[in-house]
Design an enzyme around this catalytic site. Structure first.
Site, mmCIF file in Angstrom:
data_model
loop_
_atom_site.group_PDB
_atom_site.id
_atom_site.type_symbol
_atom_site.label_atom_id
_atom_site.label_comp_id
_atom_site.label_asym_id
_atom_site.label_seq_id
_atom_site.Cartn_x
_atom_site.Cartn_y
_atom_site.Cartn_z
ATOM 1 N N LYS A 214 0.837 -1.198 0.000
ATOM 2 C CA LYS A 214 0.000 0.000 0.000
ATOM 3 C C LYS A 214 0.878 1.256 0.000
ATOM 4 C CE LYS A 214 -3.550 2.335 2.721
ATOM 5 N NZ LYS A 214 -4.505 2.267 3.816
ATOM 6 N N GLU A 220 10.437 -4.691 4.617
ATOM 7 C CA GLU A 220 10.517 -6.109 4.243
ATOM 8 C C GLU A 220 10.241 -6.286 2.744
ATOM 9 O OE1 GLU A 220 8.879 -4.864 6.787
ATOM 10 O OE2 GLU A 220 9.157 -6.102 8.594
ATOM 11 N N GLY A 276 -5.056 -1.679 4.868
ATOM 12 C CA GLY A 276 -4.267 -2.824 4.401
ATOM 13 C C GLY A 276 -4.952 -4.141 4.698
ATOM 14 N N ARG A 277 -5.479 -4.283 5.914
ATOM 15 C CA ARG A 277 -6.078 -5.568 6.298
ATOM 16 C C ARG A 277 -7.479 -5.764 5.719
ATOM 17 N NH1 ARG A 277 -5.021 -2.164 10.363
ATOM 18 N NH2 ARG A 277 -6.698 -1.292 11.627
ATOM 19 N N GLU A 362 -5.240 -6.426 14.641
ATOM 20 C CA GLU A 362 -4.700 -5.109 14.275
ATOM 21 C C GLU A 362 -5.812 -4.059 14.318
ATOM 22 O OE1 GLU A 362 -2.868 -4.015 10.283
ATOM 23 O OE2 GLU A 362 -1.044 -4.315 11.443
ATOM 24 N N HIS A 393 -6.372 -33.143 17.962
ATOM 25 C CA HIS A 393 -5.326 -34.033 18.454
ATOM 26 C C HIS A 393 -4.146 -33.259 19.025
ATOM 27 C CE1 HIS A 393 -7.347 -37.623 17.004
ATOM 28 N NE2 HIS A 393 -7.781 -36.833 16.036
ATOM 29 N N LYS A 517 9.127 -0.897 14.406
ATOM 30 C CA LYS A 517 9.766 -0.593 13.114
ATOM 31 C C LYS A 517 10.861 0.452 13.306
ATOM 32 C CE LYS A 517 5.630 -0.900 10.184
ATOM 33 N NZ LYS A 517 4.805 -0.125 9.257
#
Ligand SMILES: O=P(O)(O)OC[C@H]1O[C@H](O)[C@H](O)[C@@H](O)[C@@H]1O
Length: 553
Positions: A214, A220, A276-277, A362, A393, A517
């Site tokens: 965005k 990263e 973004g999400r 978030e 399990h 960050k």
């Protein structure tokens, strides 16, 4: 509802509706789901809701008609409806960033009008969708080719957070609908191993990178994208013009895209009013569209839209996102539940909960209300979970007999995925019987009397007793199709919205990710050896020194 900073309002825990719920909770005491079902034979039918292709059975929640009524009154008094309308209208409800919150415009019909600052954004949305469709078709049919004239057989989406989780989750979810001749990979981690694995068996001449960000400043993503470009150019003889055939961008930031060296003609745009999400049905979904094709992508958008319309128009008592949101508040704030498990009984939903973690945590991991005051109530839960039977399990022991209440959503499908052989499709009944059985065991448990009646030795009875009364909501859908996935995701998007609205927080900013960050930028020079370690706390300085020693620096 004001467009920017909300006015001071009564604190949530000072509202009469909140106190009424607290009193009601006390009166309810240890009321067990066994009692609620015994007292009300019509409960299962009444506490069920059909929306589109989904059926929600919420009868295994520790609620009565009165609870639901009180929860709805809380929603009314906290202005959930007004905030919802403000969101759909395009008001800048993300007031800390002065932004509209309009992911619903991403799936609005072509002829609708939704304005941001007086500009109708719907034609922009459809123009990008059309460009995406056109590009997708060219890649899928081999009209779009790499620098040396070969077809694209691998697409690598480089992005992180909202620019990764949505398409990665949906790609897995819709695997039976994907074009298998194009292998789609997702690289997010700045750990070089991630890109390494995606490139290991990739042919540079046939690889297309989608750089999804965005902001186009995320360290990263930019680092991985830079390494990918080096890999490509090294393999193709260093001819920089190759980038145009092997790199496209998805972003809101044309300037940074150009700066990186991607022609903005190869950029697919989205806008600052898409969080973004909440972005995977925007151009961020390009990798997914290449995998499943434009028609299925649009069918998925129709699924989202169906749920949007339901959320916008259904009365509170029959409104699925409102209901799920309120149930979560009930457990978090009045039963002290700290987490919420999402347990899909579908192998294809293996990334579903990871996606929801960003969506929910978030959005609602906040402790400051919209008026800037610290909250004194619980907000967003820890969301976790993995596909159904595998979890049984592993950690279901704690769900059944542990000391913590973990409300859970059990998600299953009536039909198995289309492409299974008859023999494998027949396993579906076993899969679903597990889902149904778990909901039953969690709700009703097994009393000491029942255990003893089976002839269990007296000293083992306490160990083999299941208290039950562990709430679940079962979401049963027809089949995991693109449209159903859209319905499911929008259901959770709006659930999260409802909760944030009631809790009085801004669900649409994410300042909490910033500090780490900034500090990482400060720490990195110390790791590489050039800079000293001053300015770091003693623990971190010690770790940095040890790291440097281990690296021989
Ligand atoms: O899409 P980008 O701008 O690269 O951002 C990727 C992610 O990074 C940030 O840290 C945010 O917390 C996320 O909300 C976002 O999805």
């Amino acid at each position: 509802m004001p467009e920017t900073t909300p006015a001071e309002s009564t604190r949530l825990d000072q509202r009469a509706e909140w106190n009424a719920l607290a009193e009601h909770r006390e009166k309810l005491g240890d009321t067990h789901l066994r009692d609620l079902f015994a007292a009300d034979p019509g409960r299962a039918g009444r506490y069920g809701l059909h929306v589109g292709d989904l059926y929600l059975d919420y009868s295994k929640n520790i609620v009565t008609d009165e609870t639901l009524q009180l929860l709805r009154e809380l929603a009314t008094s906290t202005g959930v409806t007004e905030l919802r309308d403000a969101m759909f209208r395009g008001d800048k409800i993300n007031f800390t960033e002065h932004r509209a919150v309009l992911h619903t415009a991403l799936r609005a019909p072509r002829d609708s009008v939704i304005e941001v600052d007086g500009h109708n954004v719907v034609p922009d949305v459809h123009a990008v969708l059309d460009r995406m469709s056109d590009f997708t078709e060219r890649v899928r049919t081999g009209v779009w080719r790499g620098h040396t004239g070969k077809r694209i057989t691998r697409v690598i989406n480089i992005g992180i957070g909202g620019s990764d989780l949505g398409p990665a989750m949906a790609y897995e979810a819709l695997l039976p609908f994907t074009a298998r001749e194009i292998d789609v990979r997702f690289v997010s981690n700045v750990d070089g191993s991630d890109l390494h694995e995606a490139l290991r068996d990739a042919d540079p001449e046939q690889t297309l990178f989608i750089i999804a960000s965005k902001t186009f400043t995320t360290i990263e993503t930019i680092t991985n994208a830079t390494s990918a470009r080096t890999w490509l150019l090294d393999a193709l003889g260093g001819d920089a013009s190759a980038v145009a055939k092997h790199f496209v961008a998805v972003s809101t930031n044309a300037e940074k895209v150009a700066e990186f060296g991607i022609d903005t003609a190869n950029m697919f745009e989205f806008w600052d009013w898409v969080g973004g999400r909440y972005s995977y049905d925007s151009a961020i979904g390009l990798s997914l569209m290449i995998a499943i094709g434009p028609d299925r992508f649009r069918a998925m958008l129709d699924g989202f839209r169906l749920m949007d319309e339901h959320f916008r128009t259904a009365p509170a008592e029959a409104n699925a996102p409102v209901l799920l949101g309120l149930l979560g508040i009930w457990y978090g704030d009045f039963f002290d539940a700290q987490s919420h498990a999402v347990l899909p009984y579908s192998h294809y939903l293996s990334r579903f909960t990871a996606y929801l973690q960003q969506l929910d945590m978030e959005s609602n991991g906040k402790a400051t209300d919209r008026a800037g005051r610290p909250v004194s109530w619980q907000t967003g839960p820890v969301v976790w979970g993995t596909p159904g039977t595998n979890g049984q399990h592993a950690y279901y022991q704690l769900l059944h007999q542990g000391t913590k209440m973990v409300p859970a959503d059990l998600i299953g499908f009536a039909r198995p995925a289309a492409e299974l052989s008859p023999e494998l499709a027949a396993q579906h009944d076993l899969l679903m019987s597990n889902l149904f059985a778990q909901g039953q065991a969690l709700a009703f448990g097994k009393t000491a009397e029942e255990v003893a009646a089976e002839g269990v030795a007296a000293e083992l009875v306490p160990h083999r007793t299941f208290h039950g009364n562990r709430p679940t909501t079962t979401i049963l859908a027809t089949e995991l199709t693109p449209a159903v996935l859209g319905q499911l995701i929008a259901l959770y998007e709006h659930k999260v919205f409802v909760q944030g609205a009631v809790w009085g927080i801004n669900s649409f900013d994410q300042w909490g990710v910033e500090l780490g960050k900034v500090l990482a930028k400060r720490v990195e020079p110390a790791l590489t050896g050039g800079a000293g370690v001053s300015g770091l706390d003693a623990s971190t300085a010690g770790l940095v020194a040890r790291y440097r020693e281990l690296r021989g620096r």
